[in-house]
Design a protein around this motif. Structure first.
Motif, PDB file in Angstrom:
ATOM      1  N   ILE A  33     -26.739 129.592  47.173  1.00  0.00           N
ATOM      2  CA  ILE A  33     -25.991 130.724  47.711  1.00  0.00           C
ATOM      3  C   ILE A  33     -26.876 131.506  48.670  1.00  0.00           C
ATOM      4  N   ALA A  34     -28.090 131.813  48.253  1.00  0.00           N
ATOM      5  CA  ALA A  34     -28.997 132.580  49.108  1.00  0.00           C
ATOM      6  C   ALA A  34     -29.411 131.767  50.322  1.00  0.00           C
ATOM      7  N   GLY A  35     -29.628 130.474  50.131  1.00  0.00           N
ATOM      8  CA  GLY A  35     -30.126 129.642  51.211  1.00  0.00           C
ATOM      9  C   GLY A  35     -29.093 129.310  52.260  1.00  0.00           C
ATOM     10  N   SER A  51     -34.391 132.596  55.970  1.00  0.00           N
ATOM     11  CA  SER A  51     -33.987 132.034  54.672  1.00  0.00           C
ATOM     12  C   SER A  51     -35.158 131.850  53.722  1.00  0.00           C
ATOM     13  N   GLU A  52     -36.348 131.587  54.251  1.00  0.00           N
ATOM     14  CA  GLU A  52     -37.508 131.340  53.399  1.00  0.00           C
ATOM     15  C   GLU A  52     -37.976 132.607  52.672  1.00  0.00           C
ATOM     16  N   LYS A  53     -37.623 133.773  53.175  1.00  0.00           N
ATOM     17  CA  LYS A  53     -38.135 135.020  52.600  1.00  0.00           C
ATOM     18  C   LYS A  53     -37.102 135.770  51.760  1.00  0.00           C
ATOM     19  N   ILE A  54     -36.005 135.129  51.433  1.00  0.00           N
ATOM     20  CA  ILE A  54     -34.972 135.767  50.618  1.00  0.00           C
ATOM     21  C   ILE A  54     -35.453 135.846  49.172  1.00  0.00           C
ATOM     22  N   ARG A  55     -35.317 137.035  48.560  1.00  0.00           N
ATOM     23  CA  ARG A  55     -35.709 137.242  47.163  1.00  0.00           C
ATOM     24  C   ARG A  55     -34.457 137.532  46.332  1.00  0.00           C
ATOM     25  N   MET A  56     -34.487 137.065  45.088  1.00  0.00           N
ATOM     26  CA  MET A  56     -33.378 137.318  44.162  1.00  0.00           C
ATOM     27  C   MET A  56     -33.951 137.860  42.857  1.00  0.00           C
ATOM     28  N   GLU A  57     -33.290 138.893  42.305  1.00  0.00           N
ATOM     29  CA  GLU A  57     -33.708 139.413  41.003  1.00  0.00           C
ATOM     30  C   GLU A  57     -32.494 139.881  40.219  1.00  0.00           C
ATOM     31  N   VAL A  92     -26.986 140.173  40.436  1.00  0.00           N
ATOM     32  CA  VAL A  92     -28.166 139.665  41.124  1.00  0.00           C
ATOM     33  C   VAL A  92     -28.330 140.453  42.415  1.00  0.00           C
ATOM     34  N   LEU A  93     -29.519 141.008  42.603  1.00  0.00           N
ATOM     35  CA  LEU A  93     -29.854 141.715  43.838  1.00  0.00           C
ATOM     36  C   LEU A  93     -30.580 140.727  44.743  1.00  0.00           C
ATOM     37  N   VAL A  94     -29.992 140.477  45.905  1.00  0.00           N
ATOM     38  CA  VAL A  94     -30.576 139.576  46.888  1.00  0.00           C
ATOM     39  C   VAL A  94     -31.118 140.441  48.025  1.00  0.00           C
ATOM     40  N   THR A  95     -32.404 140.288  48.326  1.00  0.00           N
ATOM     41  CA  THR A  95     -33.051 141.067  49.381  1.00  0.00           C
ATOM     42  C   THR A  95     -33.468 140.117  50.492  1.00  0.00           C
ATOM     43  N   THR A  99     -34.376 140.392  60.804  1.00  0.00           N
ATOM     44  CA  THR A  99     -35.305 140.091  61.887  1.00  0.00           C
ATOM     45  C   THR A  99     -34.835 140.585  63.256  1.00  0.00           C
ATOM     46  N   ASN A 100     -33.630 141.144  63.340  1.00  0.00           N
ATOM     47  CA  ASN A 100     -33.131 141.589  64.644  1.00  0.00           C
ATOM     48  C   ASN A 100     -32.697 143.054  64.651  1.00  0.00           C
ATOM     49  N   TYR A 101     -33.285 143.880  63.790  1.00  0.00           N
ATOM     50  CA  TYR A 101     -32.990 145.313  63.822  1.00  0.00           C
ATOM     51  C   TYR A 101     -33.883 145.909  64.906  1.00  0.00           C
ATOM     52  N   GLU A 102     -33.270 146.435  65.942  1.00  0.00           N
ATOM     53  CA  GLU A 102     -33.998 146.873  67.132  1.00  0.00           C
ATOM     54  C   GLU A 102     -35.036 147.954  66.814  1.00  0.00           C
ATOM     55  N   GLY A 103     -36.270 147.672  67.201  1.00  0.00           N
ATOM     56  CA  GLY A 103     -37.344 148.654  67.075  1.00  0.00           C
ATOM     57  C   GLY A 103     -37.970 148.776  65.697  1.00  0.00           C
ATOM     58  N   ARG A 104     -37.542 147.947  64.728  1.00  0.00           N
ATOM     59  CA  ARG A 104     -38.100 148.045  63.370  1.00  0.00           C
ATOM     60  C   ARG A 104     -38.290 146.661  62.785  1.00  0.00           C
ATOM     61  N   ASP A 105     -39.350 146.529  62.005  1.00  0.00           N
ATOM     62  CA  ASP A 105     -39.565 145.274  61.292  1.00  0.00           C
ATOM     63  C   ASP A 105     -39.636 145.502  59.778  1.00  0.00           C
ATOM     64  N   ASP A 106     -39.138 146.663  59.332  1.00  0.00           N
ATOM     65  CA  ASP A 106     -39.191 147.013  57.909  1.00  0.00           C
ATOM     66  C   ASP A 106     -37.795 147.180  57.305  1.00  0.00           C
ATOM     67  N   VAL A 107     -36.816 146.479  57.865  1.00  0.00           N
ATOM     68  CA  VAL A 107     -35.426 146.623  57.426  1.00  0.00           C
ATOM     69  C   VAL A 107     -35.015 145.382  56.637  1.00  0.00           C
ATOM     70  N   TYR A 108     -34.333 145.622  55.530  1.00  0.00           N
ATOM     71  CA  TYR A 108     -33.866 144.563  54.644  1.00  0.00           C
ATOM     72  C   TYR A 108     -32.383 144.731  54.379  1.00  0.00           C
ATOM     73  N   ALA A 109     -31.710 143.618  54.179  1.00  0.00           N
ATOM     74  CA  ALA A 109     -30.341 143.644  53.677  1.00  0.00           C
ATOM     75  C   ALA A 109     -30.426 143.487  52.169  1.00  0.00           C
ATOM     76  N   GLU A 110     -29.700 144.327  51.460  1.00  0.00           N
ATOM     77  CA  GLU A 110     -29.561 144.183  50.012  1.00  0.00           C
ATOM     78  C   GLU A 110     -28.130 143.773  49.741  1.00  0.00           C
ATOM     79  N   LEU A 111     -27.963 142.675  49.056  1.00  0.00           N
ATOM     80  CA  LEU A 111     -26.642 142.212  48.665  1.00  0.00           C
ATOM     81  C   LEU A 111     -26.607 142.117  47.157  1.00  0.00           C
ATOM     82  N   ILE A 112     -25.543 142.620  46.553  1.00  0.00           N
ATOM     83  CA  ILE A 112     -25.402 142.587  45.102  1.00  0.00           C
ATOM     84  C   ILE A 112     -24.295 141.598  44.771  1.00  0.00           C
ATOM     85  N   LEU A 113     -24.649 140.609  43.959  1.00  0.00           N
ATOM     86  CA  LEU A 113     -23.709 139.566  43.572  1.00  0.00           C
ATOM     87  C   LEU A 113     -23.397 139.641  42.093  1.00  0.00           C
TER      88      LEU A 113
END
Length: 144
Positions: A33-35, A51-57, A92-95, A99-113
């Motif tokens: 699902i994450a991949g 895809s390689e940096k997706i975390r699940m908890e 499950v929290l998927v983080t 990579t394309n948020y303009e001007g920032r490299d510290d932005v994550y999507a959080e998805l709750i499944l």
């Protein structure tokens, strides 16, 4: 004799059926699902990820919402989600790094499944000038 053979065959078929059901549940809640599906969903929303940096908890949606969690749920409601109907449930929290948020490299999507159902999503930055925003329509609101 025939009755014993029949009962044995039924038990074997039942065991095979049970194994197939359990293995299909593992695949649905695992990294497939994450991949595969999550990066595609993010892309439809206008966001790119690695895809390689997706975390699940594993998490539990709180039974009682604090003021902060209530505000977080308001963000969810603005996108058509509502975590209040999932109080006390495991999820499950998927983080995913964006990579394309303009001007920032510290932005994550959080998805709750919940199982394979998406029940919440947000864009998050936990830096000193961080934010929590709706995942949907954020790019449009910023004009890029």
């Amino acid at each position: 004799m025939k009755k014993t053979v029949f009962c044995t065959a039924v038990l074997i078929l039942a065991a095979v059926f049970l194994i197939l059901i359990l293995s299909s549940k593992e695949r649905k809640t695992g990294t497939d699902i994450a991949g595969q599906q999550i990066p595609g969903y993010l892309l439809v929303c206008g966001w790119e990820t690695s895809s390689e940096k997706i975390r699940m908890e594993s998490i539990v949606i709180p039974d009682e919402f604090s003021e902060v969690y209530s505000q977080y749920n308001e963000i969810q409601k603005s996108q058509g989600f509502d975590l209040s109907s999932h109080r006390g449930e495991k999820a499950v929290l998927v983080t995913c790094p964006i990579t394309n948020y303009e001007g920032r490299d510290d932005v994550y999507a959080e998805l709750i499944l919940s199982g394979t159902n998406l029940i919440g999503a947000a864009l998050v930055s936990d830096s000193s000038d961080g934010f929590v925003k709706p995942l949907k329509n954020t790019k449009t609101e910023k004009g890029y």
